[in-house]
Each structure stands twice: as C-alpha cells, then as structure tokens.
Design an enzyme around this catalytic site. Structure first.
Site, PDB file in Angstrom:
ATOM      1  N   GLY A 142       0.828  -1.196   0.000  1.00  0.00           N
ATOM      2  CA  GLY A 142       0.000   0.000   0.000  1.00  0.00           C
ATOM      3  C   GLY A 142       0.864   1.248   0.000  1.00  0.00           C
ATOM      4  N   SER A 143       0.361   2.297   0.639  1.00  0.00           N
ATOM      5  CA  SER A 143       1.072   3.581   0.575  1.00  0.00           C
ATOM      6  C   SER A 143       2.367   3.602   1.354  1.00  0.00           C
ATOM      7  CB  SER A 143       0.167   4.699   1.101  1.00  0.00           C
ATOM      8  OG  SER A 143      -0.980   4.777   0.313  1.00  0.00           O
ATOM      9  N   THR A 144       2.641   2.556   2.161  1.00  0.00           N
ATOM     10  CA  THR A 144       3.927   2.570   2.863  1.00  0.00           C
ATOM     11  C   THR A 144       5.081   2.473   1.873  1.00  0.00           C
ATOM     12  OG1 THR A 144       3.885   0.165   3.147  1.00  0.00           O
ATOM     13  CG2 THR A 144       3.012   1.488   4.955  1.00  0.00           C
ATOM     14  N   ILE A 145       4.797   2.142   0.620  1.00  0.00           N
ATOM     15  CA  ILE A 145       5.861   2.043  -0.378  1.00  0.00           C
ATOM     16  C   ILE A 145       6.307   3.441  -0.818  1.00  0.00           C
ATOM     17  CG2 ILE A 145       4.535   2.059  -2.545  1.00  0.00           C
ATOM     18  CD1 ILE A 145       7.178  -0.528  -1.706  1.00  0.00           C
ATOM     19  N   LYS A 146       5.446   4.459  -0.541  1.00  0.00           N
ATOM     20  CA  LYS A 146       5.692   5.796  -1.116  1.00  0.00           C
ATOM     21  C   LYS A 146       7.028   6.427  -0.710  1.00  0.00           C
ATOM     22  CE  LYS A 146       0.842   6.756  -2.057  1.00  0.00           C
ATOM     23  NZ  LYS A 146      -0.399   7.346  -1.531  1.00  0.00           N
TER      24      LYS A 146
END
Lengths: 630, 363
Positions: free
Chosen positions: A335-339
C-alpha cells in the site's frame, strides 16, 4: 563419435590378441587373489567362531556391560533482561519396550488399574511404536504426577516390562506470547532423523527425543542441543540396568538470550488484541528485534508434550491461521507505505525534486486511455509536491511518479531496500514476498508488462507483496540513511554457569548509496510531517508526543472497486476489508526503534495502525528513561 | 548359448540374476532379525531392492559401446554435480539432498562409483595396452579429482570405494608390476595427506582400530562387541532371532554396517560359508563375463566392476572382524541402505549388457 579414438596405425602394427591375452592374464590373477583373500577372511572367522568359541561364548554370557547414551540438557532461552522464556521441567513418563510384551491391550488394561491411561495416550503409543525398533522404549503415559509415580513404584514388581523414566520436558512459561519467535521443540520425526544423519550427528542425538521445530529453537538447534554423554552400565539378563560403571557426563547446550523487549512485546500484542496481524520492531542500528508479534497465536507447550491430532487439526483448519508466522511469512500489499521508498528512488534517479509540483484533480489517466486511476481523496490534492504527496499520501502524484520512473528503475531501486528478498533474520521459513519486474511477469504469467501495472505499483498495489520483516528492515534503512542490517532475534549465548555473554556478531550487509545524502533528509522530513504536521495522515497519533517520530501510513486494498463505485466500509465482508499498515521510526534525529505494523482487514492505516506505533514508542521511551534515571 | 536365446534378447544373464536374487533373499532374512523384527524396515528394504533390480534391467539394455561413447559426458556430469554439492552443500540444512525420490535419495558420489571405472576403462582401452606411464598418470587424475571432492563432503567410505573402482580397472589393464609397486609406495606416502582431509571422528576411528581397548566407550566398543557376537556364534550359530548380542542391544549399527556380525552370531560359521559361497559364485560368474568380453573396454570395465565388488565385501567383513579400521562401508546387498544398492545393481546391469551384447561369427 569416439571420444578416445583408437590409434589406427598402432592397431595395425600390434595385435589385438596380445592385448586381450594380457587382460585375461590379469583376470586370472584377480580370481586367484580373490580366492586368497576369501581364504584369509574364512580362516579369521573360523578362528573366531570355532577355535575361540569358548572364550567368546563366556564373554557373551558375561556381557552385561552396555553403553547407554545420556541426553544433554537443552540450553535455556532468556529474554535480554534474564526472564526465562524456555526451560526444562522434570517429568516422569511410563515407558514400555514393545518386544517384551505379548499382549499390549492386556497390559494397558492392567495398568489402568493404577494409573489413568487415556485414548490419546494409546494413540500416541501406537504411532510411536510403529516407528521405533521393537527393543526401544516407547512412552505410554507422559507427565506422570508424583502421586502416580509413587503408585506405580509400589506395584512395579507386577510389570517387569514397564519402567518409569525420568526426563525433561520443554516448558514455555510465557506460552503463546512468543511462540512465533521462539518456536517449540517436538518429538524427533523421520525427516529430522534424516537431517541428523546427513549432518553426521546421529551419535550426538542418540539419546535425544526432542528437537527444535520452529523459530530460534530450530535455527539455533546446534547451540541449544549440547553434546551427548555416555554411561557404561551393568545390566541383568533382561537388559535392566543394575549399576553404573563409568560415566562421561553430557555437555549441556548453550543458553540463548533474545533481543526481545518483553514490555514492548506485550504492549504490541495487547494492541492487536487478537485481531489478525503482525507487528515487528527493530533497533535500526544493529537489527535487534525488540518486538515480534504475529496474531493470532497458539500454545507451544502443547507441541512439546505431544499435541493430539484433534488439537493440531483445529489449529490447522482455523480460519485465522494461527500457525502462520505473519511477521516472516505473511505477504501483504505494501500500500502507501511504499511511497517514501519510491520517493527516494525518484530523487536518486533525478525524476523528482521538491520544487516540482503535480496537479492532482483526484484521478490520473494514462495518455490515450480512458481508465481513471483514482485518488483516495475524491476531490484531489491540488498542486502537490513530493513532500505534500508523502505527508497527505497523494495517490495521483505517485501514479505519475511511478509511470515516469518506469518498472525497471522501480525494480532496481526497491531491490536495494530488500523488497522481494528475504531479510536474513535468524530463523527459518521466511517468504520472499514479491517485487515484480518485467522478467518476473514474463516467466510467471507469460505476458509482457503493462504500463498500468507500473501506475498502481506507485501506491503499492498490484503484484507487489511484502512481509512485515521486509518492511521494518527497509524502514530501518531510511532511519539510518541507508544501512541494511539483518534483523536478528538472538542477542548472545553463554554456557550454563558462565558469567557474561558472547554476543552474536551483527551483520550489516551494505549501505544503500544515493547520489546526494540530502535525499534521505528530505524523505525523513516528510515522514516526520506525516505524524507531526497538521493534515499529515497520522497527525492524531503524533499529538503531544514527548519525542519526534517519523512514519508513513498505508491502506492496502484487497478487492478492486469499480470505476464509479464507492468503498463503503460497512458494506464489505470482514475478510475483504482493507489491511491497515504503518511504518515508523523514532526518535527522528537518532533513531533507536523502527516498527512495521499490519492489521489485517483493519481498515485505514492512520486510524488503526498508527496509534499502535504511538503506544509502543511511548512505552519504549518511558521505560528507557526510567532505567537511565535509575 | 546362442545369440537368439531369451537371455540375449532381453539382455539378462539368468545365472547372475538368480545368484543375486538368492543373496538378496538371505539378506532380508538376516535384516529381519538384525532390525529387531521390524517388518516395516524389511518391506522398505525389499522395495529398494526391487527398484534397484528394475534399475539393473534398465542399465542392461544400454549397449556397452554407448557407455564408451558417453563416458566423458557421464564423468563430467558427475564431477559438476560434486562441485555443486561442495559449493552449495553447506548452505542450509538438507541442501545436500539432491534428488529426493522419497524412497531413494540420489547422491552424485554414488554416480561416480560407476562413472569412474567407465571413464578409466574407456580412456585406457583407447590405446594399446599395457598403458604407458603418462596414460597411467592421467588415469590417476581421473580418479583423484572425484575422490578428493567426495572425501571433502566428508564421505571417506564412498571416496575409498570410488578410488578402488578406478584402481581395479588400472590393475586389470595390465599395469606393470614395477608401477604397481611404486603406486603402493605413493599411496602409502599419501596417507598422511589423507589424514589432513579427515574429520575428527574419522581420525578417531583409525586410532581406535590401532588400539580398540583405548576407547572402549566409543568406536572401540563397536569392534569389541562385534567380535563377541561373531565368536559366540560357533559353527551353527545361536539360531535365527536368537542372537543375544544384537537383541540386547550390545551390537551397534546392527542393520547397517555391522549386519555381518548378526549373521555370524545367529548362523555361525555355517551361515558365513553359505553367504560367502553365494558372493564367490557371483564374483566368479562376473569374472567369467569379463574374461569372455569382446573388446578391451568391456574387459576392463567388467573386470573393474567385479574387483571393486569384491573389495566392498572384503573391507566390510575385515572391518566387522576387527582386521581393518571402521570405515562406513556396508555389506553389499545385505546391509540396510538406499542408494548404494542401486549403484551395485547398475554395475551388475553393465555386466549383463556386456555379456549379452557379444557378437558371434556365423559358422
């Protein structure tokens, strides 16, 4: 084609027959030699069996001396501050040698007169005696109470083929709290035996009944097990030991000290409160794992005493999969933790800088395509910089960024953070997760890579899967400006009675190089603002903290939602709800702890996962301050 | 015998097959007692023997000329596998398992027991025999490379067997007595360097052999107990299932390396005579095949396989009777154990192929 062609000329000159004659001579000679050697063997055996028969027959009759192996005592496992996590409890069991019994059912019936023997005991006995040699002891009842031992001792003369055997059973005082990191021991099975004999340790395990099966019990087996001892005993004609003549004591196994911080561990597992999920916290400087929670969990003590098929099956078939070690085996879309990671890859590739802004109308389309990739914020974020995109978790910015980077550069960049690879933690069974690439897709799906797949990779959706341990390792890398350290559960070992500890060397693998070390600061600043700036996705969790921390929320979708449909939490079945994720580290200036939190089907990362990190940090720093004040 | 008989058409030598069959049967009977009447173990061994027999029949269908052609390929394939084991073998537990077919495990070192005699036979028979000095040296290189790799695993027993298989071929090839003497001296001198490759437990075994009483708790105990078992058997033995040494657990490794002691205890000198007779018949049948083989390659290969088969038996019995140090070599076709059975049977398969692929001149 002949690999070694005969030399034609030589052959014409010389005669094949002389060659053959030579070989035939040698074969004759071999025959004679063999006869000679057989005669030597026979005369040797003849002298042993016939000439010296009296001598050896006497010896055989007097042969009352037997060598019995003594199992070493397994090393203990402690927490870093000396709390016992795995110990050996003395236990008595009732053991039987099948060869000496004519009617086992009758024996059980008679024994039942004094001692309780349940159906599961009989089941286990039948299972074990099938696997062992007929003259080896097999336990019929385990965990006898002192009362039962006394009762049997009085009646022992009635049961010549039954013995009470004293032994140790592994006990885990904290039970299910640490099973996923410590693992458990269980009876040695056939595949263990194969491994043992392959490692040339058969004699070392000759008296050992249990072996580490998971977690550090498995991976540190060679330290924990110790060295076998022997005793030379005198036995009577039935093989019962009369007295011990000589003894070489076994060497106890080494004790392990874990890196786990028990109070943090407890806070973490309480915060999950039995929901499916995983929490792992490490010290980014040395990879020491401070908390390791996979929920739900199970009781290792059942395994060490021999779990019944029924209980095991119910664990296996449970919908919540308690046996799954989610920290190292759970595969989740990041999810957005990859950003933040993608942000860094973009900076390093010169794709983005903090001045450049992207217009976010609430959706993104690829040129020439109709499909709208939607932002979580329907009305859009407006003008968005990289900093704002991380702080507010703008999807459109990252769709665009991923598209501009392209799959190859994303793959190369994220690989450096260890995505798609095992973290190298010191227990077995880790999953690789999945970092997709063109090559991966070609090999596994026989398809080319589509640009749309790059776009959704920008927000950690699509094929990408990470394990919590990978996430925390990558987060640690940001916290330490690029240090990749293998996480580990064992701090050090020592021998029983020894003061002090031999520390396990910590293994820094390498440092991630970026073109400008200021890139790290940019990403860390933005992650700090996620928590401490109004409007950051986790700002509520940062309120009134006595220290600064940096983090990133994530909400991983499990189901696709149609273009015009809306995601309404209340309409969706539990197991299809989003996973809540949060990665964080603290303090921002000199990080001492990094966490990765995943609550399966928990909903939004900011609402569900981030507050858990705050609780853990509070606990960690308050405790640390308390100890430093002492 | 003629070219159109059944045996020739299906490439089976019935005499050899019958002898092997009888030997295996005797082996199973001994194993039942040695294993403490564990019928599962006996079934398991019977299955392995059956698979190995199928393997033998399969190998017998390969014409010897093909073996000659494929010798180099087979050899290098084996060496590469051994290198892979050496490089990756220690990475994780169970990594040394190459091909786990559930019942049988495939180890590259077993392949070498066949590949080495084939390559040496092929190489030496490509020129006129007896071999010249340089060719002998090169044959040694063919043998030493896999032997060192296997010894490093560490599997001294198998390394020894591979070396024996290779040397047997060189011997049959007519290695002159002058060289034979120097080889003996060289190998005697190389024992210290072999010592360097040994693990602690292997060194211990050699020391124990030299003085069994020194280590009565460890390996010396094996030999003492084994001798008692053999000696107490007498001429007719104590009878099947009545061996006290084995059943009261005095004798270690009863069903594997020390199974010969069980035979001696329960069947006595008489049983030994029977089993050694069967072995001898097999060996002399095999030597007959080697003698009548139709070119140098086949003669060398058949002779080499036969000689090394005998050496297995000799080393095992020598070890059990306390004449040789304890090296982990099983008693062929009788000891309980997996891969080596297949290798042995494959060797017999080659012999059968050599015997049944002879061409006779029409009269």
């Amino acid at each position: 084609m002949d690999l070694f062609p005969k030399d034609k000329v030589e052959f014409i000159l010389k005669d094949r027959d002389t060659e053959s004659a030579l070989i035939k001579k040698r074969i004759h000679l071999s025959g004679l030699l063999i006869l000679l050697f057989v005669t030597i063997l026979l005369s040797r055996i003849f002298s042993l069996t016939v000439l010296e028969n009296d001598h050896y027959t006497t010896k055989s009759k007097e042969n009352r001396q037997k060598i019995l192996p003594i199992a070493p005592i397994r090393g203990l496992i402690y927490s870093r501050d000396g709390v016992v996590l795995a110990e050996n409890k003395p236990t008595y069991s009732l053991e039987v040698i099948p060869e000496k019994i004519s009617d086992i059912d009758l024996l059980i019936e008679e024994l039942r007169g004094i001692i309780h023997i349940g159906e599961e005991d009989i089941e286990r006995f039948k299972k074990l005696s099938g696997k062992k040699r007929r003259f080896e002891r097999v336990p019929l009842r385990i965990n006898l109470s002192e009362n039962e031992v006394a009762l049997f001792s009085i009646n022992r003369h009635l049961f010549s083929s039954v013995d009470v055997v004293e032994g140790f059973i592994r006990h885990y005082p904290l039970g299910e709290e640490l099973v996923h990191s410590i693992g458990y021991v269980a009876r040695i099975d056939e595949s263990d035996l194969r491994n043992i004999s392959k490692l040339d340790k058969s004699s070392s395990y000759s008296a050992t009944t249990h072996i580490g099966k998971l977690g550090v019990e498995e991976s540190y087996e060679s330290y924990l097990h110790g060295e076998v001892g022997y005793q030379k005993v005198e036995v009577n004609a039935e093989g019962r030991v009369i007295r011990v003549l000589e003894r070489i004591a076994p060497q106890s196994g080494k004790n392990l000290y874990l890196t786990i911080n028990l109070s943090l561990q407890r806070i973490a597992s309480e915060s999950l409160g039995g929901r499916r999920g995983a929490i792992v916290a490490v010290d980014p400087r040395d990879g020491n794992i401070l908390a390791f929670v996979s929920s739900p969990t199970y009781d290792p003590n059942k395994f060490s005493s021999g779990i019944s098929a029924e209980s095991y099956n119910s664990l296996l078939s449970s919908k919540d999969k308690p046996l799954l070690n989610r920290v190292i085996q759970g595969k989740y879309p990041p999810g957005s933790t990859i950003k933040p990671f993608l942000g860094l890859v973009a900076l390093d590739n010169g794709i983005s800088n903090n001045e450049e802004e992207v217009w976010c109308p609430g959706w993104f389309t690829l040129q020439g395509h109709e499909h709208r990739y939607r932002d979580w914020k329907k009305e859009g974020h407006g003008h968005t910089s990289l900093d704002k995109a991380i702080v507010q978790s703008c999807d459109v910015f990252f769709y665009n960024l991923a598209y501009e980077l392209g799959i190859d550069r994303i793959y190369a960049g994220l690989s450096k953070f260890g995505f798609g690879e095992v973290s190298g933690v010191d227990i077995y069974g880790e999953s690789f997760g999945l970092l997709p690439s063109r090559e991966w897709k070609r090999n596994n799906m026989q398809q080319v890579w589509f640009p749309g797949e790059t776009v959704i990779l920008g927000i950690g959706q699509g094929y990408a899967l990470t394990t919590p341990i990978q996430l925390v390792k990558a987060t640690s890398a940001i916290a330490t400006n690029g240090l990749m350290v293998k996480p580990r559960l064992v701090l050090g070992i020592n021998s029983p009675g020894e003061e002090g500890l031999t520390l396990m060397s910590n293994s820094t693998e390498n440092k991630i190089d970026v073109k400008n070390s200021l890139f790290w600061d940019e990403i860390i600043d933005s992650m700090e603002s996620v928590v401490h700036r109004a409007g950051g996705t986790a700002w509520r969790s940062g309120l009134n903290a006595e220290y600064f921390f940096a983090g990133k929320t994530g909400t991983a979708q499990i189901i696709g939602i149609d273009q015009e449909e809306e995601y309404k939490e209340e309409d969706i079945a539990d197991e299809l709800k989003d996973h809540a994720l949060f990665i964080a580290f603290a303090p921002v200036k000199k990080p001492e702890i990094a966490v990765a939190i995943i609550v399966e089907n928990g909903g939004g990362g900011s609402k569900v996962a981030a507050p858990i990190a705050r609780k853990m940090f509070d606990n960690y720093f308050v405790n640390r301050d308390l100890t430093s004040r002492e | 015998m003629n070219e159109n008989s059944l045996g020739y058409r299906i490439h089976i030598d019935f005499i050899l097959l019958a002898l092997i069959f009888v030997l295996c049967l005797c082996g199973l009977i001994i194993l039942y007692s040695a294993s403490g009447q564990n019928i599962d173990l006996v079934y398991n061994q019977a299955t392995k023997l059956f698979i190995a027999l199928l393997c033998m029949i399969l190998v017998a269908q390969v014409p010897p000329a093909n073996l000659n052609r494929l010798s180099l390929l087979l050899y290098f394939f084996g060496v590469i596998l051994l290198l892979l084991v050496a490089i990756f073998g220690d990475v994780g537990k169970g990594a040394q398992r190459w091909l786990d077919l559930k019942i049988l495990r495939f180890q590259p070192s077993e392949l070498m027991k066949i590949a080495v005699p084939i390559i040496v036979s092929s190489y030496l028979s490509s020129r006129f025999l007896p071999p010249k000095f340089l060719r002998i040296v090169l044959s040694f290189v063919f043998i030493i490379v896999p032997v060192v790799l296997i010894a490093k695993q560490p599997d001294l027993g198998t390394a020894l067997l591979v070396a024996i298989a290779g040397f047997s071929v060189i011997f049959i090839a007519g290695l002159s007595w002058r060289y034979l003497l120097s080889v003996s001296i060289i190998s005697a001198l190389s024992i210290p360097s072999l010592w360097h490759f040994m693990r602690e437990y292997q060194k211990q075994r050699v020391l124990t052999f030299l003085d069994p009483e020194k280590d009565p708790l460890g390996a010396g105990y094996h030999i003492i107990q084994s001798k008692i078992a053999i000696g107490s058997g007498g001429f007719y033995g104590k009878g099947w299932l009545n061996g006290t040494q084995s059943h009261l657990e005095f004798l270690p490794e009863r069903s594997t390396d020390f199974i010969f002691a069980v035979l001696c205890e329960e069947f006595g000198m008489f049983g030994v005579l029977v089993i050694l007779s069967i072995y001898s018949l097999i060996i002399f049948r095999a030597l007959y095949i080697a003698y009548n083989a139709q070119d140098a390659f086949r003669q060398l290969l058949a002779g080499g396989i036969t000689l090394s088969f005998f050496v297995y038996i000799f080393v095992n019995i020598g070890m059990v009777t306390g004449q040789l140090p304890v090296v982990g070599i099983p008693l062929p076709l009788i000891s309980y154990g997996g891969t080596s059975i297949v290798t042995l049977m494959a060797g017999f398969g080659i012999l059968m192929s050599i015997h049944t692929n002879r061409k006779f001149l029409k009269r």
